[in-house]
Structures are given as C-alpha cells and as structure tokens.
Design a protein around this motif. Sequence first.
Motif, PDB file in Angstrom:
ATOM      1  N   LEU A 294       0.838  -1.203   0.000  1.00 15.60           N
ATOM      2  CA  LEU A 294       0.000   0.000   0.000  1.00 15.60           C
ATOM      3  C   LEU A 294       0.876   1.257   0.000  1.00 15.60           C
ATOM      4  CD1 LEU A 294      -3.011  -0.540   2.412  1.00 15.60           C
ATOM      5  CD2 LEU A 294      -3.080   0.267   0.056  1.00 15.60           C
ATOM      6  N   ILE A 295       1.888   1.269   0.855  1.00 16.89           N
ATOM      7  CA  ILE A 295       2.798   2.407   0.925  1.00 16.89           C
ATOM      8  C   ILE A 295       3.516   2.583  -0.414  1.00 16.89           C
ATOM      9  CG2 ILE A 295       4.895   3.329   2.024  1.00 16.89           C
ATOM     10  CD1 ILE A 295       2.508   3.391   3.875  1.00 16.89           C
ATOM     11  N   LEU A 296       3.913   1.452  -1.004  1.00 13.75           N
ATOM     12  CA  LEU A 296       4.580   1.489  -2.296  1.00 13.75           C
ATOM     13  C   LEU A 296       3.679   2.117  -3.342  1.00 13.75           C
ATOM     14  CD1 LEU A 296       6.861  -1.514  -2.855  1.00 13.75           C
ATOM     15  CD2 LEU A 296       6.402   0.018  -4.721  1.00 13.75           C
ATOM     16  N   GLY A 297       2.401   1.729  -3.320  1.00 10.62           N
ATOM     17  CA  GLY A 297       1.446   2.287  -4.268  1.00 10.62           C
ATOM     18  C   GLY A 297       1.243   3.780  -4.037  1.00 10.62           C
ATOM     19  N   LEU A 298       1.071   4.169  -2.773  1.00 11.68           N
ATOM     20  CA  LEU A 298       0.833   5.579  -2.462  1.00 11.68           C
ATOM     21  C   LEU A 298       2.062   6.435  -2.748  1.00 11.68           C
ATOM     22  CD1 LEU A 298      -1.212   5.218   0.842  1.00 11.68           C
ATOM     23  CD2 LEU A 298      -2.058   5.937  -1.397  1.00 11.68           C
ATOM     24  N   TRP A 299       3.255   5.834  -2.676  1.00 11.49           N
ATOM     25  CA  TRP A 299       4.477   6.581  -3.015  1.00 11.49           C
ATOM     26  C   TRP A 299       4.420   7.031  -4.471  1.00 11.49           C
ATOM     27  CZ3 TRP A 299       8.300   5.459  -6.669  1.00 11.49           C
ATOM     28  CH2 TRP A 299       9.476   6.222  -6.590  1.00 11.49           C
ATOM     29  N   HIS A 300       3.837   6.145  -5.344  1.00  8.38           N
ATOM     30  CA  HIS A 300       3.727   6.494  -6.759  1.00  8.38           C
ATOM     31  C   HIS A 300       2.725   7.615  -6.953  1.00  8.38           C
ATOM     32  CE1 HIS A 300       5.656   2.543  -7.287  1.00  8.38           C
ATOM     33  NE2 HIS A 300       6.070   3.016  -8.439  1.00  8.38           N
ATOM     34  N   GLU A 301       1.543   7.438  -6.323  1.00  9.25           N
ATOM     35  CA  GLU A 301       0.474   8.415  -6.526  1.00  9.25           C
ATOM     36  C   GLU A 301      -0.559   8.252  -5.414  1.00  9.25           C
ATOM     37  OE1 GLU A 301      -0.995   9.117 -10.730  1.00  9.25           O
ATOM     38  OE2 GLU A 301      -2.827   8.388  -9.767  1.00  9.25           O
ATOM     39  N   LEU A 302      -1.058   9.378  -4.927  1.00  5.42           N
ATOM     40  CA  LEU A 302      -2.072   9.347  -3.873  1.00  5.42           C
ATOM     41  C   LEU A 302      -3.438   9.226  -4.541  1.00  5.42           C
ATOM     42  CD1 LEU A 302      -1.220   9.698  -0.924  1.00  5.42           C
ATOM     43  CD2 LEU A 302      -2.125  12.001  -0.990  1.00  5.42           C
ATOM     44  N   VAL A 307      -3.890   2.593  -4.761  1.00  3.32           N
ATOM     45  CA  VAL A 307      -4.271   1.789  -3.586  1.00  3.32           C
ATOM     46  C   VAL A 307      -4.674   0.397  -4.065  1.00  3.32           C
ATOM     47  CG1 VAL A 307      -5.988   1.514  -1.767  1.00  3.32           C
ATOM     48  CG2 VAL A 307      -4.933   3.741  -2.136  1.00  3.32           C
ATOM     49  N   ALA A 308      -5.500   0.367  -5.122  1.00  6.74           N
ATOM     50  CA  ALA A 308      -5.930  -0.924  -5.684  1.00  6.74           C
ATOM     51  C   ALA A 308      -4.725  -1.722  -6.187  1.00  6.74           C
ATOM     52  CB  ALA A 308      -6.920  -0.681  -6.832  1.00  6.74           C
ATOM     53  N   TRP A 309      -3.802  -1.036  -6.837  1.00 11.47           N
ATOM     54  CA  TRP A 309      -2.588  -1.689  -7.348  1.00 11.47           C
ATOM     55  C   TRP A 309      -1.769  -2.286  -6.209  1.00 11.47           C
ATOM     56  CZ3 TRP A 309       2.603  -0.284  -6.626  1.00 11.47           C
ATOM     57  CH2 TRP A 309       3.536  -0.866  -7.495  1.00 11.47           C
ATOM     58  N   GLY A 310      -1.625  -1.513  -5.127  1.00 12.00           N
ATOM     59  CA  GLY A 310      -0.874  -2.003  -3.966  1.00 12.00           C
ATOM     60  C   GLY A 310      -1.543  -3.223  -3.345  1.00 12.00           C
ATOM     61  N   ILE A 311      -2.873  -3.169  -3.216  1.00  8.87           N
ATOM     62  CA  ILE A 311      -3.601  -4.308  -2.638  1.00  8.87           C
ATOM     63  C   ILE A 311      -3.490  -5.532  -3.549  1.00  8.87           C
ATOM     64  CG2 ILE A 311      -5.915  -5.143  -2.029  1.00  8.87           C
ATOM     65  CD1 ILE A 311      -6.540  -2.283  -1.083  1.00  8.87           C
ATOM     66  N   TYR A 312      -3.575  -5.302  -4.857  1.00  4.17           N
ATOM     67  CA  TYR A 312      -3.442  -6.394  -5.851  1.00  4.17           C
ATOM     68  C   TYR A 312      -2.130  -7.137  -5.645  1.00  4.17           C
ATOM     69  CZ  TYR A 312      -3.038  -8.425 -10.626  1.00  4.17           C
ATOM     70  OH  TYR A 312      -2.888  -9.261 -11.716  1.00  4.17           O
ATOM     71  N   HIS A 313      -1.030  -6.389  -5.592  1.00  2.00           N
ATOM     72  CA  HIS A 313       0.277  -7.034  -5.426  1.00  2.00           C
ATOM     73  C   HIS A 313       0.451  -7.612  -4.026  1.00  2.00           C
ATOM     74  CE1 HIS A 313       2.701  -6.562  -9.076  1.00  2.00           C
ATOM     75  NE2 HIS A 313       1.940  -5.514  -9.324  1.00  2.00           N
ATOM     76  N   GLY A 314      -0.068  -6.913  -3.018  1.00  2.00           N
ATOM     77  CA  GLY A 314       0.026  -7.433  -1.651  1.00  2.00           C
ATOM     78  C   GLY A 314      -0.670  -8.773  -1.514  1.00  2.00           C
ATOM     79  N   LEU A 315      -1.889  -8.853  -2.061  1.00  2.00           N
ATOM     80  CA  LEU A 315      -2.639 -10.111  -1.986  1.00  2.00           C
ATOM     81  C   LEU A 315      -1.957 -11.189  -2.820  1.00  2.00           C
ATOM     82  CD1 LEU A 315      -6.342  -8.853  -2.104  1.00  2.00           C
ATOM     83  CD2 LEU A 315      -5.009  -9.623  -0.133  1.00  2.00           C
ATOM     84  N   GLY A 316      -1.320 -10.786  -3.912  1.00  2.00           N
ATOM     85  CA  GLY A 316      -0.581 -11.747  -4.731  1.00  2.00           C
ATOM     86  C   GLY A 316       0.562 -12.381  -3.962  1.00  2.00           C
ATOM     87  N   ILE A 317       1.293 -11.553  -3.211  1.00  5.64           N
ATOM     88  CA  ILE A 317       2.425 -12.080  -2.426  1.00  5.64           C
ATOM     89  C   ILE A 317       1.902 -12.979  -1.308  1.00  5.64           C
ATOM     90  CG2 ILE A 317       4.345 -11.461  -0.920  1.00  5.64           C
ATOM     91  CD1 ILE A 317       4.565  -8.838  -2.517  1.00  5.64           C
ATOM     92  N   VAL A 318       0.821 -12.533  -0.656  1.00  3.99           N
ATOM     93  CA  VAL A 318       0.241 -13.344   0.422  1.00  3.99           C
ATOM     94  C   VAL A 318      -0.228 -14.688  -0.132  1.00  3.99           C
ATOM     95  CG1 VAL A 318      -1.697 -13.483   2.028  1.00  3.99           C
ATOM     96  CG2 VAL A 318      -0.374 -11.384   1.884  1.00  3.99           C
ATOM     97  N   ALA A 319      -0.909 -14.654  -1.282  1.00  2.00           N
ATOM     98  CA  ALA A 319      -1.406 -15.886  -1.897  1.00  2.00           C
ATOM     99  C   ALA A 319      -0.243 -16.817  -2.240  1.00  2.00           C
ATOM    100  CB  ALA A 319      -2.214 -15.566  -3.156  1.00  2.00           C
ATOM    101  N   TRP A 320       0.838 -16.247  -2.771  1.00  4.25           N
ATOM    102  CA  TRP A 320       1.999 -17.073  -3.104  1.00  4.25           C
ATOM    103  C   TRP A 320       2.593 -17.703  -1.844  1.00  4.25           C
ATOM    104  CZ3 TRP A 320       7.177 -16.383  -1.679  1.00  4.25           C
ATOM    105  CH2 TRP A 320       8.072 -17.294  -2.249  1.00  4.25           C
ATOM    106  N   GLN A 321       2.693 -16.929  -0.770  1.00  6.32           N
ATOM    107  CA  GLN A 321       3.265 -17.470   0.473  1.00  6.32           C
ATOM    108  C   GLN A 321       2.369 -18.593   1.012  1.00  6.32           C
ATOM    109  OE1 GLN A 321       4.150 -14.368   3.314  1.00  6.32           O
ATOM    110  NE2 GLN A 321       6.107 -13.955   2.331  1.00  6.32           N
ATOM    111  N   TYR A 322       1.055 -18.406   0.902  1.00  7.22           N
ATOM    112  CA  TYR A 322       0.122 -19.443   1.356  1.00  7.22           C
ATOM    113  C   TYR A 322       0.289 -20.704   0.510  1.00  7.22           C
ATOM    114  CZ  TYR A 322      -4.270 -21.823   2.334  1.00  7.22           C
ATOM    115  OH  TYR A 322      -5.209 -22.770   2.678  1.00  7.22           O
ATOM    116  N   PHE A 323       0.465 -20.496  -0.809  1.00  7.87           N
ATOM    117  CA  PHE A 323       0.627 -21.620  -1.724  1.00  7.87           C
ATOM    118  C   PHE A 323       1.883 -22.422  -1.403  1.00  7.87           C
ATOM    119  CE2 PHE A 323       0.079 -24.121  -5.397  1.00  7.87           C
ATOM    120  CZ  PHE A 323       1.276 -24.190  -6.098  1.00  7.87           C
ATOM    121  N   GLN A 324       2.943 -21.752  -0.886  1.00  6.89           N
ATOM    122  CA  GLN A 324       4.166 -22.473  -0.537  1.00  6.89           C
ATOM    123  C   GLN A 324       3.905 -23.535   0.523  1.00  6.89           C
ATOM    124  OE1 GLN A 324       6.997 -21.864  -2.470  1.00  6.89           O
ATOM    125  NE2 GLN A 324       5.294 -20.753  -3.358  1.00  6.89           N
ATOM    126  N   GLY A 325       2.921 -23.227   1.376  1.00  3.80           N
ATOM    127  CA  GLY A 325       2.626 -24.174   2.454  1.00  3.80           C
ATOM    128  C   GLY A 325       1.761 -25.342   2.018  1.00  3.80           C
TER     129      GLY A 325
END
Lengths: 383, 45
Positions: A294-302, A307-325
């Motif tokens: 989210l911070i990364l996204g807001l750094w680009h533009e407020l 915000v949606a872009w940041g959440i998209y990538h955040g959830l992607g990383i979380v999903a990948w970490q979950y998939f590792q398990g």
Amino acid sequence: MSFLSTDFLHWMIGIVVIYWLLPQRLQMHFVALFTLFFLLLFSPVSALVLLGLLVVSYFTMQRWRNSVSVVLLVGLIITLLFLAYKYHLQQPPDMVVDVTLLLGASFYVLRVIHYIIESYKGSLARHSFTDYLHYMLFLPVIVVGPINRFDEFLRELRRRRRDGALFASGLERIVYGYVKVVLLAGYLVNQELHGYINALGADEVWLRSYLQCIEYGLNLYFMFSGYSDIAIGFARLLGIRIGENFHYPFIQPNISQFWKGWHISLSSWCRDYVYMPIAAHYRRPFVGIVASMLILGLWHELSARYVAWGIYHGLGIVAWQYFQGIKPRCLVSASGLKGHAVTAAATFITFNFVMFSFAITMSENLGAAMAVYRNLLLLGGGG
Amino acid sequence: MYRLLCRLLPESLAGLVMACWYTLLLILTWLYWDIASGAFRYLSL
C-alpha cells in the motif's frame, strides 16, 4: 532536463572531465555544488526543499538522536509534507504550478527518512555534515534514483580512487541504458508494438487489451531500468558504485522474486522501514506485506487506483506465500525436464499476473481499469 | 559477455568483437534517438 537530450550528455561529459581534473579533496564538493546548481536551474523550489530537509534532518539527529519524541515528530512532519505534496500533484493540471513540481522529491524524501531511522538506530558510521551533503546532493541519482543507502555511499566515498575497470564498466552501463531507453522502449515498444496494436481490428478486443498491458509494462521496465543503468553508469564514471535497481524482474518464477528484482532500492526500503516493523509489531507477515505494498502504491500516486494496485500485489504475495505451504510434493521435488517445465509455467503465470496489474496503472481511473479487466476476462462491454 | 567471448575466442579477437558490438549499439542509438524522442510523446506515464 531529459536524459534523452544531447544537453544532458554534454553536461555529463563536462562533469566527469572536470571531476577527474580536480584534486580528490575537491571532487565531491564539485559534484554537490553542481547538483545544487542543476536543481536551482530546473527546479529551484526543489533545491530549497532539499537543502531544508538536509539541514533539519542532520542537526536534529546530531542534537536529539536519543529523543524518541523529537525523532518521531520530525519524521512525521516530513512524511505529512510529502503526502501533502503528493496530494497537490493530484489536483487539476491548471492548479499545479510548474514551479511547485519538486524534481527528485520522491527519492530524496526516502533518503532523508532512511538517514533519520538509521541515525536513531545508531547503525551509521561516524560522518560529518559534508558527508551527508555529498550523499544528498549526488547528481547521478538525484532525479530518478536508485535510492542508495547512506552507509554504502559513505564506504564508496572513502575508497574512491582512479579505477580504469570501474570507469569502463560505467561507460558500458550508460550505453546499455541508452539502448534500453532508445531502441527497446522508444523504438520497439512505443513505435513498432504501439503501431501493431493501433492496427488491430475493432473486434480484437482481448488481444488489444492484453498487448496494451504488455506495451505499458515493457515500456515502463525498459525506460526505468534504462534510466537506472545511466545513473549507475554515471556514478561509476565518478568512481562511486551504487546498488542495482533491477534484476530481470519479468523472468522471475514467483511474485516475491519479482519484487526482489523490480525497483530494488524502493522495495528494499519498504521491506526495511515498513514491512519489518509492522510484521514484527503485529506478528503477522500478512499485515506487513499488504501495508508495504500500500505504501509502495501511495508513493507512486495518492489515488484510488494505486491503492488498488498495492492491494493487488500485496494479496498476490500473500497468496503465493500461502501456496508455498500447501503446494503438492510433486511440484516441490520436480527436477530435470519436469523441474524446468514447472519453472517455465511459474514464470509465465508471474509475468501475466504482473502485466495484468498494469491495467490499473495504465488506466486513468479505476473505472477505465475495470473496463480493461472485463476485456481481459472476456466478459464483454469493456469498450 | 566479454568473459564468455574470451572462452570461445583469443583475447584480442574477443576485444575486437566487443568494440564492434559497442559501436553497433552506439550507431543504432544515434539513428533511433529522434524516433524514440518522438514516440514518447504518445505516452502519459
């Protein structure tokens, strides 16, 4: 001034020649003075803001390093002023006066916050105001980064010497940087691919939307990594090594590796100063990951779309970490030809996941982005 | 790239190939400079 101007090339050559003609004790003073002159010429308000931040951050940490409340207050004020500036940039163009566009602000604000935090932690080597001045007023990285770290810069300052191999590698990086910006981004992507997309029929909606995402992503990568190469090369011509900013992000096998290879200086800044403190405080990596993105996204533009872009990538990383398990053992232990096939499939999925995220940032707003997604998912009505 | 070439060719030849490669890149960059500058006008990043 654009990197794509012969004026910039002339300036770069002039600076390097004068730099090496000067005695070593005067070289970095010359670079700092020239950087200030450059900013005063193209963005005088930015020069004043940078000098102000420099003085306030240095003398605050010298005088009140052990005072948590003062350090927090100064850090908070700087962050809020930066957010106010970002909000100001979102106003209608006729309200944003050119003089208020702060050249390089997105990068030097993060350097200041890095300096404040590391000073507070006591992890910085002994240094003077002049060392900090040289770090903040370093021309190669002032406009588009990378967001280099103070302690690494200090080490490079101390061990600078005439090094033919480093100088040659700097020239090579600059050539490759311009090849990326001019040939790959400017010609192949923005001319040839753009022309091909424009020539597609009106009924080829899916292909048009998909290739537009690819065009945007490739253009962004080649331009940004090209400019980073030019900055890294320019710094090497002055005898200073700075860290890499990109490492083959589009051929990484998962989203976590992608973010270790895309805008490395920014993502590592977010990891160290957003993810780690938040994840440690809440003892939940998921919260740290989403907050960082989210911070990364807001750094680009407020804006809502980032915000949606940041959440998209955040959830992607979380999903990948979950998939590792939960991933099947046959994928974990795949080797040889099967292993290569698994890696290729993972890279293909990661590449498309990232390209689909550019549908958000390439669109003017979330509504336009949803239209692109409707096309990509063959839901129709996207226009 | 230079180290790879040195494994395949004598060092002087590898140096010559690298020099030709850089010259080619510089010429192509110079040739396409105006096209690239013009093409970026399409963008609003």
